[in-house]
Design a protein around this motif. Structure first.
Motif, short mmCIF file in Angstrom:
data_model
loop_
_atom_site.label_atom_id
_atom_site.label_comp_id
_atom_site.label_asym_id
_atom_site.label_seq_id
_atom_site.Cartn_x
_atom_site.Cartn_y
_atom_site.Cartn_z
N VAL A 115 -30.27 -18.65 2.13
CA VAL A 115 -30.11 -19.40 0.89
C VAL A 115 -30.81 -20.74 1.04
O VAL A 115 -31.11 -21.20 2.15
N TYR A 116 -31.06 -21.39 -0.07
CA TYR A 116 -31.81 -22.65 -0.12
C TYR A 116 -31.20 -23.69 0.80
O TYR A 116 -31.89 -24.34 1.60
N ILE A 117 -29.89 -23.87 0.73
CA ILE A 117 -29.24 -24.94 1.48
C ILE A 117 -29.34 -24.70 2.99
O ILE A 117 -29.38 -25.65 3.78
N PHE A 166 -37.65 -27.85 -17.35
CA PHE A 166 -36.64 -26.78 -17.34
C PHE A 166 -37.30 -25.42 -17.49
O PHE A 166 -36.86 -24.44 -16.87
N ALA A 167 -38.35 -25.35 -18.31
CA ALA A 167 -39.02 -24.08 -18.54
C ALA A 167 -39.66 -23.53 -17.28
O ALA A 167 -39.90 -22.32 -17.17
N TYR A 168 -39.94 -24.38 -16.29
CA TYR A 168 -40.58 -23.93 -15.04
C TYR A 168 -39.62 -23.87 -13.85
O TYR A 168 -40.03 -23.47 -12.76
N THR A 169 -38.39 -24.27 -14.03
CA THR A 169 -37.48 -24.38 -12.89
C THR A 169 -37.04 -23.01 -12.37
O THR A 169 -36.50 -22.20 -13.12
N PHE A 170 -37.30 -22.75 -11.10
CA PHE A 170 -36.70 -21.59 -10.43
C PHE A 170 -36.59 -21.80 -8.93
O PHE A 170 -36.19 -20.89 -8.19
N ALA A 171 -36.90 -23.01 -8.45
CA ALA A 171 -36.85 -23.27 -7.01
C ALA A 171 -35.47 -23.05 -6.43
O ALA A 171 -35.32 -22.64 -5.27
N ASP A 172 -34.42 -23.31 -7.24
CA ASP A 172 -33.07 -23.18 -6.71
C ASP A 172 -32.67 -21.74 -6.42
O ASP A 172 -31.64 -21.51 -5.78
N VAL A 173 -33.46 -20.75 -6.87
CA VAL A 173 -33.17 -19.36 -6.51
C VAL A 173 -34.33 -18.72 -5.75
O VAL A 173 -34.30 -17.53 -5.46
N LEU A 174 -35.37 -19.50 -5.40
CA LEU A 174 -36.54 -18.92 -4.74
C LEU A 174 -36.18 -18.31 -3.38
O LEU A 174 -36.58 -17.18 -3.08
#
Length: 463
Positions: free
Chosen positions: A87-89, A232-240
């Protein structure tokens, strides 16, 4: 995760990964092309023909570049043979210090949960738009067709409670595929309707600098808010990282993830530029905040209905892409704290009709805790039903820390780039520039929320 174990040991000891570049691309597009696409015509109107396309392209380039840096951090210390960070963290914990871990956890899970709130609001607005579209068709475009969104939010929440019982992202790849198909469907419908309206005008509307605004202050706030909407339309880093954890190896996960990111961001940018420019060209400075629910189009009403139904179906899948990491982290934490509790660990099975994977297995804790989180999310969405402002604030708060700051600093740590090195200066300059963008977008979003609160009534989403 034990530091003494190798990447191979962890991979074989955890879960089987079967993902490919296409499944990862599906997850990315499902996560990225969401409700943010509906605000692009309005955002273009605030920025104009010069800055609008440049902002969309700029966010695309930055997002892709920092995503490739983040993909290299899936394993530690070596990006090919190192220990897996699921996971990211965990990636932040491996490369950076405890202060950054706390900051990352706070930013990531608040942004993930906030996105769920935004998706709940958006789905309700789309369902209301279907109801109003049919009303306008029956009674005329001047008829006062009012609709309340509370019931639609609750129905959306109930469906999410059912979908939340799937264990992880790997079990809902089919849902992401459906979400991608429907996102393409409503994007093409919006593009087609905008193109038709544009042709009927005989030319492009809009101005080089966008909406003039009743004052310089309002013009500035709306321009800042539009930056947040595009972010917001480009955000997906938190699930990459979570998406990358579904990929099989060989080839190395980072190689597959970079290809999937290029495909996902590339397709997204084509759609965004097409929809943003065509929508702005069709409506000019009067572009609605939501191009498919703002009733820039009344007819053909059935096609508008199909587009809004596709939005709802897409958000059903995208919601789970963002919710599953929250579920996984929360359940992992409490399971380690109470390893003997039957409520947490005793498993039950239920046969699911038409399921090829056999009975659905769940625990009472999963049923209760996931349901409570979804109910809380629905409650908050009913309290703050502001479409553009909420999406803008989420984009502003999540863009810099998750999409830029942590990927840049983990890359610096991984490559041991020394302070003062030309590359270090360029990377930190990029981070500072994106921080300023996030601050500006946050200010614009908060100004809009404060203004909307003066007219809003809790638990009353009327449209």
């Amino acid at each position: 995760m034990e530091r003494g174990r190798t990447g191979k040991d962890v991979e074989e000891g955890e879960h089987e990964r079967k993902g490919t570049v296409w499944s990862a691309s599906a997850h990315i597009v499902a996560a990225v092309i969401g409700s943010g696409v509906l605000t692009l015509a309005w955002s273009m109107a605030q920025l104009g023909w010069v800055l609008g396309p440049l902002v969309i392209l700029g966010f695309a380039i930055i997002t892709y570049y920092t995503s490739t840096l983040l993909a290299d951090c899936y394993r530690h210390p070596d990006p090919i043979t190192g220990t897996i960070n699921r996971v990211y963290i965990d990636a932040v914990r491996a490369y950076l210090g405890p202060r950054e871990v706390f900051f990352c956890g706070f930013a990531q899970y608040i942004n993930l949960w906030g996105t769920l709130v935004g998706y709940t609001i958006t789905s309700a607005i789309s369902m209301m738009a279907v109801q109003r579209s049919n009303c306008f068709h029956r009674n005329g475009h001047e008829w006062k067709c009012e609709s309340s969104g509370n019931l639609f939010m609750m129905l959306f929440g109930v469906v999410q409670i059912v979908l939340s019982q799937f264990p992880s992202l790997e079990n809902i790849t089919w849902l992401s595929v459906v979400a991608v198909a429907t996102s393409f469907a409503y994007s093409f419908i919006g593009l087609g309707l905008s193109t038709g309206k544009l042709i009927s005008h005989g030319g492009f509307k809009g101005t080089l600098s966008g909406v003039a605004g009743s004052s310089h202050k309002i013009k500035t706030w709306n321009a800042f808010l539009s930056l947040g909407n595009v972010a917001f339309a480009y955000t997906f880093a938190d699930v990459l990282i979570e998406i990358q954890d579904t990929l099989k190896s060989p080839p190395p996960e980072r190689k597959t993830m970079k290809r999937a990111t290029f495909i996902g961001i590339g397709l997204t940018t084509i759609f965004y530029l097409s929809l943003g420019c065509t929508g702005y060209g069709a409506f000019g400075n009067n572009a609605p905040g939501n191009i498919l629910t703002g009733f820039g189009f009344f007819e053909p009403f059935w096609l508008v209905d199909i587009a809004n139904i596709c939005i709802v179906v897409h958000l059903l899948g995208a919601y789970q892409v963002y919710a599953q990491p929250i579920f996984g982290r929360f359940e992992s934490t409490i399971s380690k704290r109470w390893p003997e509790a039957k409520f947490l660990h005793r498993s039950y099975s239920v046969r699911v009709p038409f399921s090829a994977s056999g009975p659905l297995s769940f625990t009472l804790s999963k049923l209760v805790l996931r349901s409570c989180l979804i109910l809380l999310t629905t409650l908050v969405a009913m309290l703050v039903p502001f479409f553009n402002a909420v999406l803008g604030l989420l984009g502003a708060l999540g863009f810099w820390p998750l999409s830029v700051y942590f990927p840049v600093n983990m890359h610096i740590a991984q490559k041991n780039i020394k302070r003062g090195n030309p590359k270090w200066i360029l990377l930190q300059g990029l981070s500072l520039f994106c921080l300023l963008i996030s601050i500006a977008a946050s200010i614009g979003s908060m100004a809009d929320i404060i203004s909307s609160l003066k007219l809003a009534t809790p638990f009353k989403l009327n449209y």
